[in-house]
Design an enzyme around this catalytic site. Structure first.
Site, PDB file in Angstrom:
ATOM      1  N   ARG A 175       0.851  -1.197   0.000  1.00  0.00           N
ATOM      2  CA  ARG A 175       0.000   0.000   0.000  1.00  0.00           C
ATOM      3  C   ARG A 175       0.880   1.238   0.000  1.00  0.00           C
ATOM      4  O   ARG A 175       1.728   1.412   0.890  1.00  0.00           O
ATOM      5  CB  ARG A 175      -0.904  -0.002   1.237  1.00  0.00           C
ATOM      6  CG  ARG A 175      -1.784   1.230   1.308  1.00  0.00           C
ATOM      7  CD  ARG A 175      -2.634   1.272   2.571  1.00  0.00           C
ATOM      8  NE  ARG A 175      -3.245   2.599   2.665  1.00  0.00           N
ATOM      9  CZ  ARG A 175      -3.315   3.321   3.773  1.00  0.00           C
ATOM     10  NH1 ARG A 175      -2.832   2.858   4.904  1.00  0.00           N
ATOM     11  NH2 ARG A 175      -3.867   4.517   3.747  1.00  0.00           N
ATOM     12  N   HIS A 213      -3.162  10.978   1.044  1.00  0.00           N
ATOM     13  CA  HIS A 213      -2.577  10.750   2.361  1.00  0.00           C
ATOM     14  C   HIS A 213      -1.959  12.062   2.833  1.00  0.00           C
ATOM     15  O   HIS A 213      -0.755  12.155   3.080  1.00  0.00           O
ATOM     16  CB  HIS A 213      -1.534   9.625   2.314  1.00  0.00           C
ATOM     17  CG  HIS A 213      -1.233   9.017   3.646  1.00  0.00           C
ATOM     18  ND1 HIS A 213      -1.250   7.651   3.867  1.00  0.00           N
ATOM     19  CD2 HIS A 213      -0.913   9.574   4.838  1.00  0.00           C
ATOM     20  CE1 HIS A 213      -0.926   7.404   5.145  1.00  0.00           C
ATOM     21  NE2 HIS A 213      -0.716   8.565   5.739  1.00  0.00           N
ATOM     22  N   GLU A 259      -7.369   8.205   6.704  1.00  0.00           N
ATOM     23  CA  GLU A 259      -7.636   8.827   7.998  1.00  0.00           C
ATOM     24  C   GLU A 259      -8.198  10.243   7.896  1.00  0.00           C
ATOM     25  O   GLU A 259      -7.568  11.212   8.338  1.00  0.00           O
ATOM     26  CB  GLU A 259      -6.361   8.809   8.853  1.00  0.00           C
ATOM     27  CG  GLU A 259      -5.844   7.402   9.114  1.00  0.00           C
ATOM     28  CD  GLU A 259      -4.646   7.375  10.057  1.00  0.00           C
ATOM     29  OE1 GLU A 259      -4.124   8.462  10.395  1.00  0.00           O
ATOM     30  OE2 GLU A 259      -4.232   6.274  10.457  1.00  0.00           O
ATOM     31  N   ASN A 309      -7.420   1.568  10.217  1.00  0.00           N
ATOM     32  CA  ASN A 309      -6.106   1.847  10.801  1.00  0.00           C
ATOM     33  C   ASN A 309      -6.258   1.922  12.312  1.00  0.00           C
ATOM     34  O   ASN A 309      -7.122   2.638  12.813  1.00  0.00           O
ATOM     35  CB  ASN A 309      -5.547   3.184  10.289  1.00  0.00           C
ATOM     36  CG  ASN A 309      -5.272   3.185   8.798  1.00  0.00           C
ATOM     37  OD1 ASN A 309      -5.421   2.180   8.119  1.00  0.00           O
ATOM     38  ND2 ASN A 309      -4.866   4.335   8.289  1.00  0.00           N
ATOM     39  N   TYR A 314      -4.020   1.764  16.260  1.00  0.00           N
ATOM     40  CA  TYR A 314      -2.741   1.758  16.959  1.00  0.00           C
ATOM     41  C   TYR A 314      -2.841   1.553  18.469  1.00  0.00           C
ATOM     42  O   TYR A 314      -1.896   1.074  19.086  1.00  0.00           O
ATOM     43  CB  TYR A 314      -1.997   3.077  16.686  1.00  0.00           C
ATOM     44  CG  TYR A 314      -1.487   3.167  15.266  1.00  0.00           C
ATOM     45  CD1 TYR A 314      -0.240   2.665  14.912  1.00  0.00           C
ATOM     46  CD2 TYR A 314      -2.273   3.724  14.261  1.00  0.00           C
ATOM     47  CE1 TYR A 314       0.225   2.722  13.608  1.00  0.00           C
ATOM     48  CE2 TYR A 314      -1.818   3.787  12.945  1.00  0.00           C
ATOM     49  CZ  TYR A 314      -0.568   3.286  12.634  1.00  0.00           C
ATOM     50  OH  TYR A 314      -0.128   3.339  11.332  1.00  0.00           O
ATOM     51  N   GLU A 342      -3.527  -0.259   8.328  1.00  0.00           N
ATOM     52  CA  GLU A 342      -2.366   0.155   9.119  1.00  0.00           C
ATOM     53  C   GLU A 342      -2.479  -0.416  10.517  1.00  0.00           C
ATOM     54  O   GLU A 342      -3.540  -0.373  11.125  1.00  0.00           O
ATOM     55  CB  GLU A 342      -2.245   1.683   9.241  1.00  0.00           C
ATOM     56  CG  GLU A 342      -1.797   2.410   8.008  1.00  0.00           C
ATOM     57  CD  GLU A 342      -1.631   3.916   8.257  1.00  0.00           C
ATOM     58  OE1 GLU A 342      -1.330   4.309   9.414  1.00  0.00           O
ATOM     59  OE2 GLU A 342      -1.813   4.687   7.311  1.00  0.00           O
ATOM     60  N   GLU A 373       7.809  11.213  10.200  1.00  0.00           N
ATOM     61  CA  GLU A 373       6.595  10.969  10.979  1.00  0.00           C
ATOM     62  C   GLU A 373       5.903  12.281  11.331  1.00  0.00           C
ATOM     63  O   GLU A 373       5.727  12.653  12.490  1.00  0.00           O
ATOM     64  CB  GLU A 373       6.931  10.147  12.236  1.00  0.00           C
ATOM     65  CG  GLU A 373       5.739   9.731  13.085  1.00  0.00           C
ATOM     66  CD  GLU A 373       4.593   9.104  12.296  1.00  0.00           C
ATOM     67  OE1 GLU A 373       3.426   9.409  12.605  1.00  0.00           O
ATOM     68  OE2 GLU A 373       4.868   8.319  11.362  1.00  0.00           O
TER      69      GLU A 373
END
Length: 468
Positions: free
Chosen positions: A79, A126, A173, A305, A307, A374, A427
């Site tokens: 991806r 993105h 997102e 996604n 985390y 993700e 990041e």
């Protein structure tokens, strides 16, 4: 040593890794117009290490080398995101022109993936919105013209790449784009001008842009190209600390409504969650009848996604009663002192992942199944030596993939898992301080070095099993 259990995943399960254009490509002045992240990252003080994505991982010049890294993982899918600023030029913002050089780069990347038996999964957006679109339309919090520009861009991508790309993601997102970009200001464009207002305008326009792109694909491309198109939504899992406490239950559901439901409900249910409408009132835009019909069912799969998780513990009364997204949600949270933390400070809670997958399955019943687009962690690895001793990454992935397997066994239709990320990268507001990659990147030499998790993940993908 005790014998290990071998957990087998369903036949045809998709294993992959994921990246995004601004985080890895670099070459921001090569055949590309500026994005809002170029402008934002060059603003002093907004990125913690004062870095930018100007060079990132130099993937633009090293993509063939990076495809070889993917090949060593034996993953079936990869991806990546397409940089809108490489696809369009904007001498006239209202009539963008195609960029043949940028299109050639993605053609070469896609062809290289296919030549190595790796299925490309392309994300259209993105976060790297062209500055020309931001400034001419007001961006996601501006006029509906941003959706016009997005549809034009999406159509060009379908035309140029859709003969080989059969898996499309419209937005990555949108919650982050709306909240971090137009409420908190931690992400580009850093707009904090109208808290509690622009955030919902942005979310609304993002949803309409998604719907427009999907409608265009389904009407003019899907029958011939025979691909799938969907969206990737992010969310934590909100667990009521006490399931016998009505306030905890209410708070947890509000958390899920204001994060996941905000974008999932219009797509799978037809409108915003009732809790949002009741709370935000006229600050939450309305969909027309045609827009509701366009949005409902506009994802061929549920891209997820995830985390981390937290406990929901109750509600608070805003004091002072300022208008803001957070005061609209008005929930309180706790974390367990025994939960391990990643280098982002996020708690490691695999049981939350299992519960989230089951929640998505029960609430939305996605016909095309759930793709985990993700999941990952940052681990503190400032040097190659530290990266070579990276044990937390393997522990994290073992626990989370095991949780996904448990969810499958309990009825969740999970069809794929994309590990974030292929390599260390830029990041966002944390710059190069946080490392999520399977491959360590030496940012001085751009050398990629395999971390221990590479060999571990290769075993998972090669056997379609997890040993625990």
């Amino acid at each position: 040593m005790a014998p290990k259990d071998v957990l087998r995943f369903p036949p045809g399960f998709s294993w992959g890794t994921a990246t995004s254009s601004y985080q890895i490509e670099g070459a921001v002045s090569t055949h590309r117009v500026p994005s809002i992240w170029d402008r934002f990252s060059h603003t002093p003080g907004v990125v913690s290490d004062n870095s930018t994505g100007d060079y990132a991982c130099d993937h633009y010049n090293r993509f063939k080398e990076d495809v070889k890294l993917i090949k060593t993982l034996n993953t079936s899918h990869y991806r990546f995101s397409i940089a809108w600023p490489r696809i369009h030029t904007f001498e006239d913002p209202a009539a963008p022109q195609s960029n043949t050089h940028g299109i050639a780069f993605y053609n070469a990347l896609i062809d290289e993936l296919i030549a190595n038996d790796i299925t490309p999964v392309a994300t259209l957006f993105h976060w790297d919105l062209p500055i020309a679109v931001e400034d001419s339309t007001g961006g996601w919090a501006g006029s509906g013209a941003v959706a016009d520009r997005f549809e034009e861009y999406a159509r060009l991508c379908f035309e140029k790449f859709g003969d080989r790309v059969k898996n499309w993601i419209t937005l990555n997102e949108p919650w982050c784009s709306a909240v971090l970009g137009y409420e908190v200001g931690e992400h580009a464009p850093g707009d904090t001008s109208k808290p509690g207002v622009n955030v919902y305008k942005a979310g609304h326009n993002l949803l309409l842009a998604h719907g427009r792109a999907v409608k265009a694909y389904r009407e003019d491309f899907q029958a011939i190209q025979k691909g799938k198109i969907g969206i990737s939504l992010n969310t934590m899992w909100a667990e009521p600390k006490d399931r016998n406490n009505a306030t905890h239950l209410e708070a947890a559901q509000r958390d899920m409504d204001f994060e996941l439901g905000w974008f999932a409900d219009p797509i799978w249910k037809g409108d915003y969650p009732a809790t949002m409408r009741e709370t935000v009132k006229d600050r939450l835009p309305e969909f027309t009848k045609d827009e509701k019909e366009m949005l409902k069912g506009s994802s061929d799969f549920f891209g997820l996604n995830h985390y981390s998780s937290q406990y929901a513990t109750g509600m608070y009364v805003p004091d002072p009663p300022l208008v803001s997204h957070w005061n609209d949600k008005a929930t309180t949270h706790e974390e367990d002192k025994d939960w391990k933390k990643t280098d982002m400070g996020w708690s490691v809670v695999p049981s939350g992942f299992r519960k989230l997958l089951l929640y998505v399955q029960e609430k939305y019943e996605p016909e095309g199944g759930i793709l985990v687009t993700e999941n990952g962690l940052a681990s503190k690895e400032p040097t190659r030596e530290a990266a070579s001793k990276d044990s937390l990454r393997i522990e994290f992935y073992t626990l989370y993939i095991k949780a996904a397997h448990e969810a499958v066994g309990q009825g969740a239709d999970v069809r794929g898992y994309f590990l974030w990320s292929l390599m260390d990268n830029f990041e966002w507001a944390f710059g190069y301080e946080k490392r999520f990659g399977l491959f360590f990147v030496d940012y001085k030499t751009m050398e990629r070095v395999a971390k221990p998790a590479v060999e571990w993940y290769r075993k998972v993908t090669s056997t379609n099993t997890l040993e625990v």
